[in-house]
Scaffold this active site. Structure first.
Site, PDB file in Angstrom:
ATOM      1  N   GLU A  82       0.817  -1.218   0.000  1.00  0.00           N
ATOM      2  CA  GLU A  82       0.000   0.000   0.000  1.00  0.00           C
ATOM      3  C   GLU A  82       0.852   1.269   0.000  1.00  0.00           C
ATOM      4  O   GLU A  82       0.325   2.375  -0.179  1.00  0.00           O
ATOM      5  CB  GLU A  82      -0.918   0.020   1.239  1.00  0.00           C
ATOM      6  CG  GLU A  82      -1.918  -1.130   1.332  1.00  0.00           C
ATOM      7  CD  GLU A  82      -1.341  -2.339   2.068  1.00  0.00           C
ATOM      8  OE1 GLU A  82      -0.121  -2.375   2.321  1.00  0.00           O
ATOM      9  OE2 GLU A  82      -2.127  -3.252   2.386  1.00  0.00           O
ATOM     10  N   ARG A  97       1.755  -7.295 -10.131  1.00  0.00           N
ATOM     11  CA  ARG A  97       0.647  -7.275  -9.176  1.00  0.00           C
ATOM     12  C   ARG A  97      -0.665  -7.177  -9.937  1.00  0.00           C
ATOM     13  O   ARG A  97      -0.763  -6.458 -10.932  1.00  0.00           O
ATOM     14  CB  ARG A  97       0.781  -6.063  -8.252  1.00  0.00           C
ATOM     15  CG  ARG A  97       2.023  -6.086  -7.382  1.00  0.00           C
ATOM     16  CD  ARG A  97       2.156  -4.787  -6.597  1.00  0.00           C
ATOM     17  NE  ARG A  97       3.365  -4.763  -5.783  1.00  0.00           N
ATOM     18  CZ  ARG A  97       4.018  -3.649  -5.436  1.00  0.00           C
ATOM     19  NH1 ARG A  97       3.582  -2.472  -5.834  1.00  0.00           N
ATOM     20  NH2 ARG A  97       5.098  -3.720  -4.691  1.00  0.00           N
ATOM     21  N   GLN A 116       3.110  -6.644   5.171  1.00  0.00           N
ATOM     22  CA  GLN A 116       1.947  -7.225   4.491  1.00  0.00           C
ATOM     23  C   GLN A 116       0.724  -6.322   4.701  1.00  0.00           C
ATOM     24  O   GLN A 116       0.873  -5.118   4.740  1.00  0.00           O
ATOM     25  CB  GLN A 116       1.677  -8.664   4.968  1.00  0.00           C
ATOM     26  CG  GLN A 116       2.671  -9.683   4.437  1.00  0.00           C
ATOM     27  CD  GLN A 116       3.985  -9.713   5.180  1.00  0.00           C
ATOM     28  OE1 GLN A 116       4.032  -9.795   6.391  1.00  0.00           O
ATOM     29  NE2 GLN A 116       5.092  -9.649   4.475  1.00  0.00           N
ATOM     30  N   ALA A 132       8.427  -9.289   2.758  1.00  0.00           N
ATOM     31  CA  ALA A 132       8.032  -7.897   2.580  1.00  0.00           C
ATOM     32  C   ALA A 132       9.004  -7.174   1.656  1.00  0.00           C
ATOM     33  O   ALA A 132      10.174  -7.540   1.563  1.00  0.00           O
ATOM     34  CB  ALA A 132       8.024  -7.201   3.946  1.00  0.00           C
ATOM     35  N   GLY A 133       8.493  -6.142   0.992  1.00  0.00           N
ATOM     36  CA  GLY A 133       9.336  -5.256   0.186  1.00  0.00           C
ATOM     37  C   GLY A 133       8.796  -3.855   0.361  1.00  0.00           C
ATOM     38  O   GLY A 133       7.711  -3.552  -0.099  1.00  0.00           O
ATOM     39  N   HIS A 134       9.538  -3.035   1.083  1.00  0.00           N
ATOM     40  CA  HIS A 134       9.068  -1.689   1.423  1.00  0.00           C
ATOM     41  C   HIS A 134       9.955  -0.670   0.713  1.00  0.00           C
ATOM     42  O   HIS A 134      11.146  -0.560   1.023  1.00  0.00           O
ATOM     43  CB  HIS A 134       9.091  -1.490   2.939  1.00  0.00           C
ATOM     44  CG  HIS A 134       8.219  -2.472   3.667  1.00  0.00           C
ATOM     45  ND1 HIS A 134       8.387  -2.811   4.986  1.00  0.00           N
ATOM     46  CD2 HIS A 134       7.144  -3.186   3.241  1.00  0.00           C
ATOM     47  CE1 HIS A 134       7.454  -3.702   5.341  1.00  0.00           C
ATOM     48  NE2 HIS A 134       6.703  -3.945   4.297  1.00  0.00           N
ATOM     49  N   GLY A 194       9.405  -9.195  -7.736  1.00  0.00           N
ATOM     50  CA  GLY A 194       9.309  -8.671  -9.100  1.00  0.00           C
ATOM     51  C   GLY A 194       8.087  -9.163  -9.856  1.00  0.00           C
ATOM     52  O   GLY A 194       7.893  -8.837 -11.026  1.00  0.00           O
ATOM     53  N   ARG A 195       7.224  -9.973  -9.193  1.00  0.00           N
ATOM     54  CA  ARG A 195       6.040 -10.495  -9.883  1.00  0.00           C
ATOM     55  C   ARG A 195       5.060  -9.357 -10.192  1.00  0.00           C
ATOM     56  O   ARG A 195       4.921  -8.428  -9.388  1.00  0.00           O
ATOM     57  CB  ARG A 195       5.313 -11.516  -9.002  1.00  0.00           C
ATOM     58  CG  ARG A 195       6.076 -12.818  -8.831  1.00  0.00           C
ATOM     59  CD  ARG A 195       5.316 -13.782  -7.945  1.00  0.00           C
ATOM     60  NE  ARG A 195       5.231 -13.311  -6.571  1.00  0.00           N
ATOM     61  CZ  ARG A 195       4.496 -13.898  -5.621  1.00  0.00           C
ATOM     62  NH1 ARG A 195       3.763 -14.957  -5.916  1.00  0.00           N
ATOM     63  NH2 ARG A 195       4.488 -13.423  -4.401  1.00  0.00           N
TER      64      ARG A 195
HETATM   65  P1  GDP Z   1       4.835  -1.367   0.890  1.00  0.00           P
HETATM   66  O1  GDP Z   1       5.126  -2.816   0.807  1.00  0.00           O
HETATM   67  O2  GDP Z   1       3.496  -1.094   1.493  1.00  0.00           O
HETATM   68  O3  GDP Z   1       5.923  -0.563   1.548  1.00  0.00           O
HETATM   69  O4  GDP Z   1       4.733  -0.838  -0.607  1.00  0.00           O
HETATM   70  P2  GDP Z   1       5.730  -1.194  -1.833  1.00  0.00           P
HETATM   71  O5  GDP Z   1       6.989  -0.460  -1.662  1.00  0.00           O
HETATM   72  O6  GDP Z   1       5.799  -2.655  -2.032  1.00  0.00           O
HETATM   73  O7  GDP Z   1       4.879  -0.643  -3.042  1.00  0.00           O
HETATM   74  C1  GDP Z   1       4.422   0.678  -3.093  1.00  0.00           C
HETATM   75  C2  GDP Z   1       5.017   1.347  -4.342  1.00  0.00           C
HETATM   76  O8  GDP Z   1       4.332   2.567  -4.577  1.00  0.00           O
HETATM   77  C3  GDP Z   1       6.467   1.707  -4.174  1.00  0.00           C
HETATM   78  O9  GDP Z   1       7.108   1.572  -5.420  1.00  0.00           O
HETATM   79  C4  GDP Z   1       6.431   3.183  -3.768  1.00  0.00           C
HETATM   80  O10 GDP Z   1       7.592   3.891  -4.173  1.00  0.00           O
HETATM   81  C5  GDP Z   1       5.233   3.662  -4.549  1.00  0.00           C
HETATM   82  N1  GDP Z   1       4.471   4.752  -3.941  1.00  0.00           N
HETATM   83  C6  GDP Z   1       4.214   4.999  -2.630  1.00  0.00           C
HETATM   84  N2  GDP Z   1       3.389   6.061  -2.516  1.00  0.00           N
HETATM   85  C7  GDP Z   1       3.125   6.489  -3.767  1.00  0.00           C
HETATM   86  C8  GDP Z   1       2.298   7.531  -4.309  1.00  0.00           C
HETATM   87  O11 GDP Z   1       1.635   8.271  -3.612  1.00  0.00           O
HETATM   88  N3  GDP Z   1       2.257   7.639  -5.675  1.00  0.00           N
HETATM   89  C9  GDP Z   1       2.968   6.812  -6.488  1.00  0.00           C
HETATM   90  N4  GDP Z   1       2.839   6.992  -7.797  1.00  0.00           N
HETATM   91  N5  GDP Z   1       3.737   5.826  -6.015  1.00  0.00           N
HETATM   92  C10 GDP Z   1       3.812   5.657  -4.679  1.00  0.00           C
HETATM   93  P1  IMO Z   2       4.635  -5.981   1.914  1.00  0.00           P
HETATM   94  O1  IMO Z   2       5.094  -5.843   3.346  1.00  0.00           O
HETATM   95  C1  IMO Z   2       2.184  -8.156  -0.940  1.00  0.00           C
HETATM   96  C2  IMO Z   2       1.694 -12.445  -0.262  1.00  0.00           C
HETATM   97  C3  IMO Z   2       2.319 -13.400  -1.261  1.00  0.00           C
HETATM   98  C4  IMO Z   2       1.319 -14.543  -1.198  1.00  0.00           C
HETATM   99  C5  IMO Z   2       0.942 -14.574   0.282  1.00  0.00           C
HETATM  100  C6  IMO Z   2       1.703 -15.596   1.105  1.00  0.00           C
HETATM  101  O2  IMO Z   2       5.647  -5.553   0.916  1.00  0.00           O
HETATM  102  O3  IMO Z   2       3.315  -5.339   1.730  1.00  0.00           O
HETATM  103  P2  IMO Z   2       4.199 -15.701   1.987  1.00  0.00           P
HETATM  104  O4  IMO Z   2       5.504 -15.758   1.257  1.00  0.00           O
HETATM  105  O5  IMO Z   2       4.092 -14.536   2.910  1.00  0.00           O
HETATM  106  O6  IMO Z   2       3.845 -16.975   2.661  1.00  0.00           O
HETATM  107  O7  IMO Z   2       3.089 -15.505   0.835  1.00  0.00           O
HETATM  108  O8  IMO Z   2       1.213 -13.277   0.790  1.00  0.00           O
HETATM  109  N1  IMO Z   2       2.621 -11.467   0.328  1.00  0.00           N
HETATM  110  C7  IMO Z   2       2.643 -10.172   0.022  1.00  0.00           C
HETATM  111  N2  IMO Z   2       1.944  -9.484  -0.893  1.00  0.00           N
HETATM  112  N3  IMO Z   2       3.043  -7.517  -0.137  1.00  0.00           N
HETATM  113  C8  IMO Z   2       3.737  -8.189   0.804  1.00  0.00           C
HETATM  114  O9  IMO Z   2       4.510  -7.578   1.719  1.00  0.00           O
HETATM  115  C9  IMO Z   2       3.577  -9.582   0.892  1.00  0.00           C
HETATM  116  N4  IMO Z   2       4.116 -10.546   1.674  1.00  0.00           N
HETATM  117  C10 IMO Z   2       3.514 -11.688   1.337  1.00  0.00           C
HETATM  118  O10 IMO Z   2       2.384 -12.827  -2.536  1.00  0.00           O
HETATM  119  O11 IMO Z   2       0.165 -14.213  -1.923  1.00  0.00           O
HETATM  120 MG    MG Z   3       5.675  -4.226  -0.618  1.00  0.00          MG
END
Ligand code: GDP
Ligand code: IMO
Ligand code: MG
Length: 443
Positions: free
Chosen positions: A14, A305, A224, A39-41, A302-303
């Site tokens: 999110e 979404r 997550q 997780a990937g933040h 890298g999958r």
């Molecule tokens: P997280 O797992 O909740 O920390 O989110 P991710 O990093 O996996 O995915 C969110 C993506 O959206 C990242 O590439 C951020 O750089 C991007 N992002 C966050 N806020 C915004 C926003 O307001 N606008 C846009 N366009 N991208 C955003």
């Molecule tokens: P962040 O913190 C999105 C999903 C996987 C799969 C399910 C179970 O970046 O928001 P797992 O390896 O945890 O047993 O997989 O949960 N999943 C996520 N989807 N963001 C994540 O983390 C996730 N961590 C796990 O894709 O559907």
């Molecule tokens: Mg993430």
């Protein structure tokens, strides 16, 4: 407001990383309470993209102390790889600013193997996990077979546990045609990690207690999202940890009353990675446009979404199960210029309008979403300082979402950078010291 919990309200991704990094200057400690390197933040600092997996997003602010709780599962190789990547970018990570709970369970070499076997066995019904060994590590924890980080302090205990568990896993791996594990080699590897991880290991519950007693405040960082929670998510298409607010108390050893506010991070549309029900999923060109404009590819794997419209039924549910006080709305800029924007306002199941979100996957698969379509908005101007600077059609969208999810929006993120964020001051000030956030720069 002292301590704040920040978590995702959908199926992850999110924008938690961006918001946690942004708010970090208002807190002394940032504490992760569950999940692992699934997780990937993503955080952008001065145009540089940094992706955090296991280490709290607060680490990018030099004055912040970070904590990994007992609710997290840790692959030592991933932990040190991440530290190495951060240090290569001049971000110092050492035991003076990062502590790991002795109660955190370790991901062992058999966990990713067992996970692959289980996903293959499920075939069409696979969960689409990240294959990082997360689920099997939590399985072993519940089965009372797990190796905890604290076990590294006594190599005799470590060896005994490894030998016992390798014997127990032998039949599972053997049945899948995999070679037997070498317990002695695994022991040697983890004894090596013991030396490196040792200095980080602490009684995290006590550490947080002492810091809070000294007047420091804590940001609890969720990974997550609520709909991936083991209990409250769309079971069985969930992760294996407690990603909802309650997980912070058990995952760090703090009392529930140390959590003074809960901020839910919500994307202006919906995404999901892996399998599982997704009532508002789009399979058309609009879905593809959102995916491409939003750069919707997993930050860990890298999958691609899956993308769909905002689901107010799901987010209202997330607000309830987490006790969410306010929302940070992210990525509405991605929807700009799209034309009509739809919002799911309700579900029908066998013709009947449902009152609440049914988290059971089999039921959710059968619901028919009802939509309301709102006018779209043009591109956002750069540097908007308040909601009033944003297109009126977008402000109307925010008001409609707030009514549907019964929660107010306190932050709107309009881009990846720290400075592309605006605060609805009247909504956020009871939860975050904005003076400290601003002193931290960029907003
Ligand atoms: P997280 O797992 O909740 O920390 O989110 P991710 O990093 O996996 O995915 C969110 C993506 O959206 C990242 O590439 C951020 O750089 C991007 N992002 C966050 N806020 C915004 C926003 O307001 N606008 C846009 N366009 N991208 C955003
Ligand atoms: P962040 O913190 C999105 C999903 C996987 C799969 C399910 C179970 O970046 O928001 P797992 O390896 O945890 O047993 O997989 O949960 N999943 C996520 N989807 N963001 C994540 O983390 C996730 N961590 C796990 O894709 O559907
Ligand atoms: Mg993430």
């Amino acid at each position: 407001m002292a301590n704040l919990l920040v978590l995702g309200t959908q199926w992850g991704d999110e924008g938690k990383g961006k918001i946690v990094d942004l708010l970090t200057p208002a807190f002394d400690v940032v504490a992760r309470y569950q999940g692992g390197h699934n997780a990937g933040h993503t955080v952008y600092v001065a145009g540089r993209k940094i992706v955090l997996h296991l280490i709290p997003s607060g680490i990018l602010r030099p004055a912040t102390f970070c904590v990994i709780g007992n609710g997290v599962v840790i692959a030592p190789s991933a932990f040190f790889q991440e530290i190495g990547d951060l240090e290569a970018r001049d971000i110092r990570v050492d035991p003076t600013r990062l502590a790991v709970s002795r109660g955190a369970h370790l991901i062992m070499p058999w966990h990713p193997l067992v996970e692959r076997i289980s996903e293959e066995r499920r075939g069409e019904k696979r969960i689409g996990t990240t294959c990082r060994g997360i689920g099997p590590a939590y399985e072993d924890k519940a089965a009372r077979l797990g190796v905890r980080a604290g076990d590294l302090a006594d190599l005799r205990v470590l060896r005994e546990k490894i030998v016992e568990t390798v014997a127990a896993k032998g039949s599972v791996l053997g049945a899948a045609g995999l070679a037997a594990l070498d317990a002695e080699a695994i022991y040697r590897e983890y004894a090596g990690w013991a030396e490196r991880l040792g200095p980080y290991l602490r009684d995290v519950s006590d550490l947080l207690h002492e810091r809070m007693k000294a007047g420091q405040n804590v940001l609890f960082e969720g990974a997550q999202g609520a709909l991936l929670d083991l209990d409250h998510g769309t079971y069985p298409f969930v992760t294996s940890s407690s990603s909802t607010a309650g997980g912070a108390a058990t995952g760090l050893g703090v009392g529930p009353r140390t959590i003074h506010g809960v901020l839910g991070i919500t994307k202006a549309y919906t995404t999901r990675v892996g399998s599982g029900p997704f009532p508002t999923e789009l399979f058309d060109d609009t879905g593809k446009a959102i995916a491409s404009r939003g750069d919707e590819f997993g930050a860990s794997t890298g999958r691609p979404r899956r993308c769909g419209w905002f689901d107010a039924v799901a987010v209202r549910y997330a607000c309830r199960v987490n006790g969410i006080d306010r929302i940070a709305l992210t990525k509405p800029d991605v929807l700009a210029g799209l034309g009509g924007i739809s919002v799911c306002t309700g579900y029908r199941h066998k013709g009947e309008l449902l009152k609440t979100f049914p988290p059971e996957a089999w039921m959710l698969e059968g619901v028919i979403p009802e939509f309301r379509t709102l006018p779209g908005w043009p591109e956002f101007a750069r540097g908007a300082a308040g909601l009033e600077d944003l297109p009126p059609a977008f402000v109307d969208y925010v008001r409609v979402l707030e009514d549907l999810i019964e929660t107010r929006v306190a932050i709107v993120s309009t881009g990846v950078a720290r400075e592309q964020t605006l605060f609805v001051e009247s909504e956020i000030r009871d939860f975050v010291d904005l003076g400290r956030v601003r002193a931290g720069g960029a907003v």
